[in-house]
Scaffold this active site. Structure first.
Site, PDB file in Angstrom:
ATOM      1  N   SER B 140       0.802  -1.214   0.000  1.00 29.06           N
ATOM      2  CA  SER B 140       0.000   0.000   0.000  1.00 29.06           C
ATOM      3  C   SER B 140       0.840   1.271   0.000  1.00 29.06           C
ATOM      4  CB  SER B 140      -0.913   0.009   1.228  1.00 29.06           C
ATOM      5  OG  SER B 140      -0.127  -0.125   2.381  1.00 29.06           O
ATOM      6  N   LYS B 179       3.533   9.927   3.116  1.00 27.09           N
ATOM      7  CA  LYS B 179       3.281  10.930   2.075  1.00 27.09           C
ATOM      8  C   LYS B 179       4.092  12.198   2.365  1.00 27.09           C
ATOM      9  CE  LYS B 179      -0.546   9.272  -0.180  1.00 27.09           C
ATOM     10  NZ  LYS B 179      -0.543   7.962   0.490  1.00 27.09           N
TER      11      LYS B 179
END
Lengths: 221, 221
Positions: B140, B179
């Site tokens: 992921s 991120k």
DNA sequence: TACAATATAGAACAATCATTCCGAACATGG
DNA sequence: CCATGTTCGGAATGATTGTTCTATATTGTA
């Protein structure tokens, strides 16, 4: 850690002091230094506890040598900088960059100043003499999960086994790329690391292996 | 290195021996050790040259202390493991895995046996005590250019600056992700490292920073 | 409780080790 | 060539430092 907790408070203090003294001075303390720091004013008691710590595997001693003392096991919440590590730092020649539009250029004369220090572990047991490092330029390695600025550690080789990630030069496409290598007999399948992207197929004559990727290291800003 | 060449042969030999002895024993040699190794059978001459090496900036000495000696400048073709200024292997606690569906769990009691050895360089100058490592599980993190098995080095923090790559827990989505962090005032923009993928936007109350990514290391098989 | 193992304290001892001093050899520039 | 500064060798000195010994506490255990 269970083993550390089993030690007496004095012994733990000795280890903490050793750790601190080593990082501060670069050499071990004397028995009397340890005593002063841990409030033990008998050298024999310090000596006694040092031997206990040797038994417990935290220290090594060299008999009759001043400061003949060394930490061999990391301690919790310590700096552990001077602990003899199980790993070794190797200087790997950093010989340039890998860019999609060019074959990898391996300079013969290696500048020893131009080297990267890499833990030996990350070489996967490969002979350090046939290892080199490249910096990735451009975004064209995205399908290999490698991005601009990444450091790639490679092993010098012109052959590859199935499943290896290799740096290959594709003369038809005029590009260098990093892909997983699969010899399918009639052709070579080059599989991107990113599972969402499809493979490319090339004739083995147009697929020159330049090196096998051992590891990839990325440093964020 | 120009400066090194300016030294006398004896002085260079002393440095080489220092380097070797330090990596072998974990503590510096005595003046007599140095003399024996470099075929100087006068302690005063060794002493003399040691002081010269201090002047030249290669050594530091602590007066009247046995083995009060330390390398402070890396030497060409040396191991340089124990040089203060060269790169050092640090033990970074490896405290678990980062999986998309769970928040990062940071254990309080760190097991020093469970550690990864990382060159200090890769910590970007961050205090080693607030650094930890996680292994990535699952696919992921692909949009962060990170894949299954990668080792992520993080700095413990709950805040972030724009442009940092961070590990965040998104309680709305019930997932942890890596991120790039951008505070846009009314909302947080989380930008994937992969430029082909779009950002996600979240309210800052639902975006808990768990750590700042310092580096990523990948070991191929 | 009694016994053994472990831990501590102090002191004396012996080896290690850095420092210092002197004189000689060597180099370098005038 | 001389003068000056640097490097060297050897030995003596004294401080640092590890080891050992004896005696006394403390702890664990039968």
């Amino acid at each position: 850690m269970k083993e550390f907790e089993k030690l007496s408070e004095r012994q733990r203090n000795i280890l903490y002091f050793m750790d601190q003294y080593m990082t501060e001075h670069g050499f071990p303390p004397t028995i009397r230094d340890i005593g002063a720091a841990t409030k033990i004013d008998s050298t024999s008691v310090v000596n006694y506890n040092l031997n206990k710590l040797v038994e417990a595997g935290f220290l090594e001693r060299v008999a009759s040598k001043s400061r003949g003392l060394r930490l061999v096991k990391p301690i919790p919440n310590g700096r552990n900088v001077m602990v003899r590590s199980s790993d070794t730092l190797l200087r790997v020649p950093h010989i340039g960059t890998i860019i999609a539009g060019q074959p990898v250029s391996i300079d013969v004369d290696i500048d020893p100043d131009n080297a990267v220090e890499v833990p030996q572990t990350w070489l996967n047991g490969v002979d350090p003499n046939e290892v080199y490092a490249l910096t990735v330029h451009g975004d064209s390695m995205i399908d290999a999960m490698i991005q601009e600025g990444d450091l790639v550690i490679l092993r010098k080789t012109t052959t590859a086994r199935n499943g290896d990630m290799v740096a290959v030069w594709l003369d038809e496409r005029n590009e260098t790329t990093l892909k997983y290598f699969y010899d399918e007999g009639s052709r070579i399948r080059l599989q991107p690391a990113n599972p969402t992207m499809g493979p490319i197929f090339v004739d083995y004559r147009h697929c020159q292996v330049q090196g096998k990727v051992l590891s990839v290291m990325r440093r964020l800003k």
